[in-house]
Write a protein that holds these residues in place. Structure first.
Motif, PDB file in Angstrom:
ATOM      1  N   ARG A   1       0.746  -0.908   0.132  1.00  0.00           N
ATOM      2  CA  ARG A   1      -0.515  -0.281   0.168  1.00  0.00           C
ATOM      3  C   ARG A   1       1.187   0.923  -0.173  1.00  0.00           C
ATOM      4  N   ASP A   2       1.452   1.096   0.655  1.00  0.00           N
ATOM      5  CA  ASP A   2       2.773   2.558   0.385  1.00  0.00           C
ATOM      6  C   ASP A   2       3.388   3.387  -0.002  1.00  0.00           C
ATOM      7  N   MET A   3       3.961   1.747  -1.060  1.00  0.00           N
ATOM      8  CA  MET A   3       4.610   1.969  -2.207  1.00  0.00           C
ATOM      9  C   MET A   3       3.517   2.199  -2.934  1.00  0.00           C
ATOM     10  N   SER A   4       2.105   2.359  -3.210  1.00  0.00           N
ATOM     11  CA  SER A   4       1.562   2.691  -4.273  1.00  0.00           C
ATOM     12  C   SER A   4       0.967   4.411  -4.865  1.00  0.00           C
ATOM     13  N   PRO A   5       1.087   4.285  -6.076  1.00  0.00           N
ATOM     14  CA  PRO A   5       0.463   3.157  -6.716  1.00  0.00           C
ATOM     15  C   PRO A   5       1.484   3.103  -7.771  1.00  0.00           C
TER      16      PRO A   5
ATOM     17  N   ASN B   1       3.109  -0.052 -10.351  1.00  0.00           N
ATOM     18  CA  ASN B   1       2.940  -0.861 -11.688  1.00  0.00           C
ATOM     19  C   ASN B   1       3.401  -1.770 -12.066  1.00  0.00           C
TER      20      ASN B   1
ATOM     21  N   VAL C   1      -6.214   1.601  -3.395  1.00  0.00           N
ATOM     22  CA  VAL C   1      -5.122   2.836  -3.459  1.00  0.00           C
ATOM     23  C   VAL C   1      -4.194   2.511  -4.511  1.00  0.00           C
ATOM     24  N   GLN C   2      -4.646   2.302  -5.807  1.00  0.00           N
ATOM     25  CA  GLN C   2      -4.030   1.947  -6.826  1.00  0.00           C
ATOM     26  C   GLN C   2      -4.586   3.404  -7.528  1.00  0.00           C
ATOM     27  N   GLY C   3      -5.585   3.956  -7.729  1.00  0.00           N
ATOM     28  CA  GLY C   3      -5.173   5.480  -8.539  1.00  0.00           C
ATOM     29  C   GLY C   3      -6.603   4.923  -9.752  1.00  0.00           C
TER      30      GLY C   3
ATOM     31  N   LYS D   1      -6.278   3.204 -12.309  1.00  0.00           N
ATOM     32  CA  LYS D   1      -5.875   3.237 -13.708  1.00  0.00           C
ATOM     33  C   LYS D   1      -6.171   1.955 -14.476  1.00  0.00           C
TER      34      LYS D   1
END
Lengths: 204, 811
Positions: free
Chosen positions: B91-95, B97, B121-123, B125
Motif C-alpha cells: 500500500r505504501d508503495m502505491s501506486p 506499476n 489505492v492504486q488510483g 488506472k
C-alpha cells in the motif's frame, strides 16, 4: 467515508528549559489512506509523482492539525501538553482532550473539499480526513475510541519507536474500528467484543 | 511521545541508500521464501516498511520482490501478521506499476478485504476498483462457506461505491439492496454465544444466550439495531451494524432514480408527478422491488433508532452514540424523503415530536441541525409551518452554545449549505447574524475561512453598516462572551446586582451593573438592531480593556483585518453614493473607537486606509460631499501620530479628488479652506522647537502634506506663493539640529528632494496644473498604489528641465 487516518506529533514549542525555545517540526508517525481522494483524475502518469502527491497532501493536513492544536491550546489557556508519565493500568481519560473540526477548501490540498476531525492527547494528535457530508459526531466518537487503544497497543507514551516499527498493530486496530475508512456505529458492548477479538489476536 | 530515539530511527530510515535497501530486500526475500515465517521475518518486514514509508521520494523495490510480497500476501498458510505487513508495504508503495495483484481467485473473505485495501489505492488506472466491486458482489451473492463472514466485505463495498459508483450494475445493486434490507430488519434478537476458548479452565457447557437488551437494560421487544446490547454478538448482528453504517452512502449512490455519485445534489425524489398520500405498509413490502423495499426497511430502522435514543443509557458513552445515531437517522430520513416524497408525511409528524423532545436539551443541540435541514427541504411539500424550529435554532442555540466548537463548526456549515436563506431581508436567518458572529468570536482559528465564505451572503445595503460596526467590535464580543460565561458559572449567591452608585471594579461586576447591563445586552444581542447607536459601546470597550491581551481575544482580533477587506470588496459591488458616504464618515469616527489592542489597531488602520482610497475611487465626489468631516479629521494634529495611515491616505485623497474634474461643486472657497487647514497642520509639525521637545512625525505624512498643498495650489493659483514660501523653508527645517536628531538622514533627504521638486513644478504653473489634475481616465491608472508613487517620476523630469546638469540641455 473517511479518506485517511493520521497519527502525528504536532511538534511546536519545546518545553521550557535552558535551551532557547524552538519549534520541533510536525512529524507524521502513521498514516492510512483508504482509496483515492475524490476528484483525483485517473492519470496514467507517473506513479512516483502520485505517491509523492499523496504524501504531501497528508503532510499539509498534518501541519494544519498541528496549527489548530496549538491555537486551541493557547486560546484555552492550557499549558502545552504535560509530559506526564502515565501508569500503564491507569485508564486514559479523554474527557478534556482538546479537539476540533476544520475544513480544507477544494484544491488545497485535495481536489475536493474535506473536513478534518482531530483530537490531541499529550504530545500527539489523531486526525480523520472525511468527506464533507460525513457524520462528524461519529467521527469524533471514532477518534476517541482509536486514540486510547493506539496509545496502549503502540506504547505511544513510552520511549520506544513502536509506532514507526509496528504498522501491523495499528492496521489491525483500524481494520476493526475503521475498516476501509468506514466508521461504525458500535455501542459499548460491541466495542468490548471488538477489544476481545483484537486482544485475542495480540496474545497469539 | 515522539522521542529522540524515534526521531533518529526516522532519520536512519530516510538515509538508507538504494544499495543497502536492495541488500536488505534480498535478505527479506530469502526469509520469506524459507520454510517457516517466524518473528524474524516479521521484524524484517517491519523495518522494510519503515524504510519505504519514511520518505516521500520513491523507493525502488525490485519487481520480483514485489511479486514475492504479493504471493506471500495471498498465501493461505502465511501467518496473519506477515500478510498484514506485506499489504502495508504494498500500500505504501502505491501506486505501483509492477503490481499484478488480483482478487478474482480469493475465497477467504478476510484475505479478500486485505487484498482489496491494496487494490483500492492504486488510483484506478486499470479499473481495479470495479474489479474489486464485482468480486465482492459475486461473493455476497452466493452462500458463504462455513467460517467465512460477509462482515469483512461490506466496508470494502462501501469504499468501492464511494470511489466509483459505476462499478456495480443495476442488477448487482439490487442484489445487495435486497440483502441489506434483510440484514437491517431481520437480525437475530437473541444474544450471541461466546466462542469456546478451549482453555484448561473453560467450561464445556455453553450458557443459553438471552435476548438482547436496550441501552437502558430493558429487554428489547423490537428488531435489532446498532443500539441493541448483548454480551456476545452473532454474525447477522454484525452485518446489521455494518449495513447501517454504510446505509447513507448506499442510499445516496443508488437509492434515487438512476445513478448518483455521493457528492452530487440529490433532487431525484422531487420529480415524481404523482404524489402518493398512502405510504406502503410493512406487510406488503415483500412485493416491493429491492430499492423500494430497502427504503422501507431503512425508514423503519431510523424510526426505531429515534425512539431508542429516548432511553437513558447505563453506560455514559452510549449516550454519545445515541446522539450520533439520531443525527444519522434524521439525515437518512431526509434522503429517503427526497427520493420518495410519499414518506414525507410519515416523517414530518415524527420529527416534529422529536424536535419537541430534544429542543430544550443542550446536549442534543447538534441534532437540531439535520432536523432543521429536513424541514427546510420538505416542509413546503408537507404544508407544515416550521418557523418556530428555525427561530429556536437561530436565536437560542448560538447564544447558549457558542463555546461548543463542534456545534459551532456544524452550525456554520449549515448556514453555508443553505446560504440562499440569507438573501431574504426579513427572514429570521438574515436577522440573526449578530448571533452567528458569536461562533467566530469564540472559535476564530477553525471558523475564519468558513466566515470568509459566509460573509458575502450576509451583506447588503440594509446590513452593511451594522456589520461594519460588528466586525470592528468582534474582539470586544469575544471578551463579553468570556464574561458572560464566567458570570453564568458563578454560584447564585455571588450574582447579586451591584450598587448603581458604585463604579464596578471588575468586568464581571459590570456585567450585572445597571449602568452597563444594557450595553452588554446590546453587544450580545441575538438579532440585528440597525437603529441602535454603536456609541453606547464606548464605555464598555474601555472597561473590557483588561481582557484585551487574553489569547482568545487576540486570536479573534487577527481575523478582523481579513474580514474587513472582504467586507469592503463585497460592499463595493453594490454600494451607492449614499452608503459610501456613510461608510467613510463611520470609518473616520470609528478610528477613535477601537478596542485597545495595539497590533489590532495598526492592522485595522492599514486596512481602513487602503479601503478609503478604494471608496474614493468609486465615488470621488465624497471629498466634496463630506468636506466638513474630512476637514475636521485632517485638521486634528493628534491624528498624525495616532492614526498615521488613515491620516496620510485622507490627505492624499484630498489632493487627488478635491478638484472640479471630479465634482463640479468643488469651489475655490473649498479648496482654500482645505488649503488653510492643511497648511496649518504642516506648519504645526515642522515647527522648530527647543531640542528636548521635538516630536517626530512620520516622514510620509510630511511628504503627503507638501504634495497635497502643492496640488491644491495648482488648482487655485493664488495660493502658489504661499506654498512656495513654505516649501523653501523646508531646507531650514531639514537642517536644524533639533530635527536631525529625531529623524533619520535618508528620510530628511527625501523630504528635501520632494520639497525642491514641488517648488520647481510650481514655477511652471500650467505644467503643474496638468500634472496634478489630469483628465479622469488618465488618473485611473494611478490608484491603488503607494501614495506618492507616480509623482516623483513626473517631478524629476520637470526638475531636470529646470535645473539642467551641464551638457544636458542644448545651449
Amino acid at each position: 467515508m473517511v479518506r485517511a487516518f493520521l497519527l502525528l506529533a504536532p511538534g511546536g514549542a519545546e518545553p521550557p528549559g535552558p535551551a532557547p525555545p524552538g519549534h520541533a517540526p510536525c512529524r507524521l508517525l502513521y498514516t492510512r489512506v483508504f482509496g483515492t481522494p475524490p476528484g483525483t483524475p485517473p492519470v496514467p502518469g507517473d506513479p512516483p509523482r502520485q505517491r509523492l502527491r499523496r504524501k504531501e497532501q497528508l503532510l499539509v493536513v498534518a501541519r494544519q492539525v498541528a496549527s489548530q492544536c496549538r491555537l486551541l491550546q493557547s486560546s484555552s489557556g492550557r499549558p502545552s501538553s504535560p509530559q506526564l508519565p502515565q501508569l500503564p493500568d491507569e485508564p486514559i481519560s479523554l474527557q478534556d482532550a482538546p479537539g476540533g473540526l476544520f475544513q480544507l477548501p477544494p484544491g488545497d490540498p485535495f481536489p475536493e473539499r474535506v473536513t478534518v476531525a482531530w483530537l490531541s492527547v499529550f504530545a500527539l494528535a489523531f486526525a480523520l480526513v472525511c468527506d464533507p457530508q460525513e457524520n462528524l459526531s461519529l467521527a469524533e466518537i471514532t477518534l476517541r475510541r482509536l486514540a486510547p487503544r493506539l496509545l496502549v497497543s503502540l506504547r505511544l507514551l513510552g520511549p520506544g519507536a513502536d509506532v514507526l516499527l509496528r504498522p501491523d498493530t495499528a492496521d489491525v486496530l483500524l481494520d476493526r474500528l475503521l475498516p476501509h475508512g468506514q466508521m461504525l456505529f458500535l455501542n459499548e458492548r460491541f466495542l468490548q467484543a471488538v477489544d476481545r477479538e483484537v486482544g485475542g489476536k495480540a496474545s497469539r | 511521545m515522539f522521542t529522540a530515539a524515534a526521531e533518529s530511527f526516522l532519520k536512519q530510515a530516510r538515509e538508507i541508500q538504494e544499495e543497502e535497501l536492495r541488500r536488505f530486500a534480498s535478505r527479506v526475500a530469502a526469509l520469506l521464501q524459507g520454510p517457516e515465517l517466524g518473528p524474524e521475518a516479521a521484524d524484517c518486514l517491519q523495518r522494510l516498511h519503515l524504510a519505504v514509508a519514511a520518505t516521500k521520494y520513491p523507493r525502488k523495490l525490485d519487481g520480483k520482490f514485489v511479486e514475492l510480497l504479493q504471493t506471500v500476501l495471498c498465501s493461505s498458510k502465511c501467518p496473519e501478521q506477515i500478510q498484514v505487513l506485506c499489504a502495508a508495504i504494498l500500500r505504501d508503495m502505491s501506486p505501483c506499476n509492477d503490481l499484478s495483484l488480483s482478487c478474482d481467485e480469493i475465497q477467504d473473505t478476510k484475505l479478500l478485504s486485505l487484498v482489496s485495501s491494496v487494490l483500492l489505492v492504486q488510483g484506478n488506472k486499470k479499473a481495479e476498483v470495479s474489479a474489486v466491486g464485482q468480486r465482492i458482489v459475486k461473493v455476497l451473492e452466493r452462500r458463504l462457506p462455513e467460517g467465512q463472514s460477509a462482515q469483512y466485505l461490506l466496508p470494502v463495498l462501501s469504499n468501492v461505491i464511494t470511489i466509483s459508483p459505476e462499478s456495480l450494475t443495476e442488477e448487482q445493486t439490487n442484489v445487495v439492496s435486497k440483502k441489506m434490507a434483510d440484514w437491517l430488519r431481520y437480525a437475530s434478537i437473541q444474544q450471541g454465544v461466546a466462542q469456546p476458548s478451549g482453555g484448561f479452565f473453560s467450561s464445556p457447557r455453553t450458557r443459553q444466550p438471552g435476548p438482547v437488551t436496550e441501552v437502558d437494560g430493558a429487554i428489547a421487544t423490537d428488531f435489532f439495531t446498532v443500539l441493541s446490547v448483548g454480551q456476545y454478538y452473532t454474525q447477522d448482528q454484525w452485518l446489521n451494524v455494518q449495513a447501517f453504517s454504510m446505509l447513507r452512502n448506499w442510499l445516496l449512490c443508488y437509492g434515487g432514480k438512476g445513478l448518483k455519485t455521493p457528492n452530487s445534489a440529490d433532487k431525484s425524489g422531487m420529480d415524481r408527478s404523482v404524489m402518493s398520500m398512502v405510504s406502503t405498509t410493512s406487510t406488503s413490502s415483500r412485493l416491493l422491488p429491492p430499492k423500494e423495499r430497502l427504503r422501507e426497511k431503512a425508514f423503519e430502522y431510523c424510526q426505531r433508532l429515534i425512539e431508542q435514543s429516548n432511553r437513558r443509557p447505563l453506560k455514559k458513552d452510549d449516550g454519545d452514540l445515541q446522539k450520533a445515531c439520531l443525527i444519522e437517522a434524521v439525515t437518512i430520513m431526509d434522503i429517503i424523503c427526497k427520493q420518495d416524497s410519499s414518506y414525507v408525511y410519515r416523517a414530518v409528524s415524527f420529527l416534529k415530536v422529536l424536535h419537541g423532545r430534544i429542543c430544550a436539551d443542550a446536549t442534543y443541540a447538534r441534532a437540531l441541525l439535520p432536523i432543521a435541514q429536513f424541514f427546510l427541504n420538505h416542509s413546503k411539500m408537507a404544508a407544515v409551518d416550521s418557523n418556530a424550529i428555525y427561530k429556536h435554532l437561530f436565536t437560542d442555540i448560538p447564544a447558549q452554545l457558542f463555546h461548543n466548537p463542534s456545534l459551532a463548526f456544524e452550525f456554520v456549515q449549515f448556514c453555508k449549505d443553505n446560504s440562499q436563506l440569507f438573501t431574504e431581508t426579513s427572514s429570521i436567518f438574515r436577522q440573526s447574524f449578530p448571533n452567528l458572529f458569536k461562533f467566530l468570536a469564540w472559535n476564530s482559528p477553525p471558523l475564519i475561512s468558513e466566515f470568509v465564505d459566509l460573509l458575502p451572503f450576509l451583506l447588503d445595503a440594509g446590513t452593511a453598516i451594522e456589520i461594519f460596526h460588528l466586525l470592528l467590535d468582534l474582539p470586544c464580543l469575544t471578551a463579553a462572551l468570556d464574561i458572560q460565561l464566567r458570570s453564568a458559572a458563578l454560584p447564585t449567591s455571588e450574582r447579586a446586582a451591584s450598587d448603581p452608585g458604585v463604579q464596578p471594579a471588575t468586568c464581571l461586576e459590570a456585567f450585572r451593573h445597571p449602568l452597563y447591563k444594557s450595553v452588554f445586552q446590546y453587544l450580545l444581542r441575538t438579532k440585528s438592531a440597525p437603529e441602535d447607536a454603536p456609541e453606547r459601546l464606548i464605555p464598555l470597550r474601555q472597561l473590557l480593556g483588561s481582557l484585551a491581551s487574553s489569547p482568545r481575544v487576540m486570536q479573534c482580533a487577527e481575523t478582523v483585518p481579513v474580514l474587513l477587506e472582504l467586507f469592503f470588496r463585497v460592499v463595493a459591488e453594490f454600494a451607492d453614493g449614499q452608503l459610501i458616504n456613510q461608510l467613510v464618515v463611520l470609518l473616520l469616527q470609528r478610528s477613535d473607537q477601537l478596542y485597545e489592542i495595539p497590533a489590532f489597531k495598526d492592522d485595522v488602520y492599514r486596512v481602513l486606509s487602503s479601503q478609503l482610497v478604494m471608496l474614493c475611487k468609486l465615488h470621488p465626489a465624497l471629498i466634496v460631499e463630506l468636506s466638513k468631516e474630512i476637514l475636521e479629521f485632517s485638521g486634528t494634529v493628534s491624528n498624525i501620530q495616532n492614526k498615521e495611515a488613515i491620516f496620510t491616505h485622507v490627505v492624499w485623497a484630498i489632493g487627488e479628488y478635491m478638484s472640479v474634474s471630479y465634482d463640479k461643486r468643488c469651489t475655490v472657497e473649498q479648496i482654500n479652506r482645505f488649503f488653510e487647514t492643511l497648511e496649518a497642520m504642516l506648519f504645526e509639525i515642522t515647527q522648530l522647537r527647543p531640542l528636548a521637545s521635538t516630536p517626530s512625525y512620520a516622514p510620509r505624512a510630511i511628504s503627503v502634506l507638501m504634495a497635497t498643498l502643492t496640488k491644491l495650489a495648482a488648482r487655485s493659483q493664488d495660493l502658489i506663493p504661499r506654498v512656495s514660501m513654505f516649501l523653501s523653508k523646508m531646507r531650514t527645517f531639514v537642517q536644524s539640529p533639533a530635527v536631525t536628531s529625531v529623524y533619520c538622514e535618508e528620510d530628511l533627504e527625501e523630504i528635501l528632494i520632494r520639497a525642491t521638486e514641488l517648488m520647481n513644478l510650481l514655477k511652471m504653473p500650467s505644467v503643474a496644473q496638468f500634472v496634478f489634475t489630469p483628465p479622469v481616465d488618465v488618473a485611473c491608472t494611478r490608484f491603488q498604489r503607494e501614495v506618492n508613487d507616480s509623482l516623483p517620476f513626473a517631478l524629476r523630469i520637470v526638475t531636470r528641465l529646470l535645473e539642467p546638469a551641464p551638457g544636458f540641455m542644448p545651449t
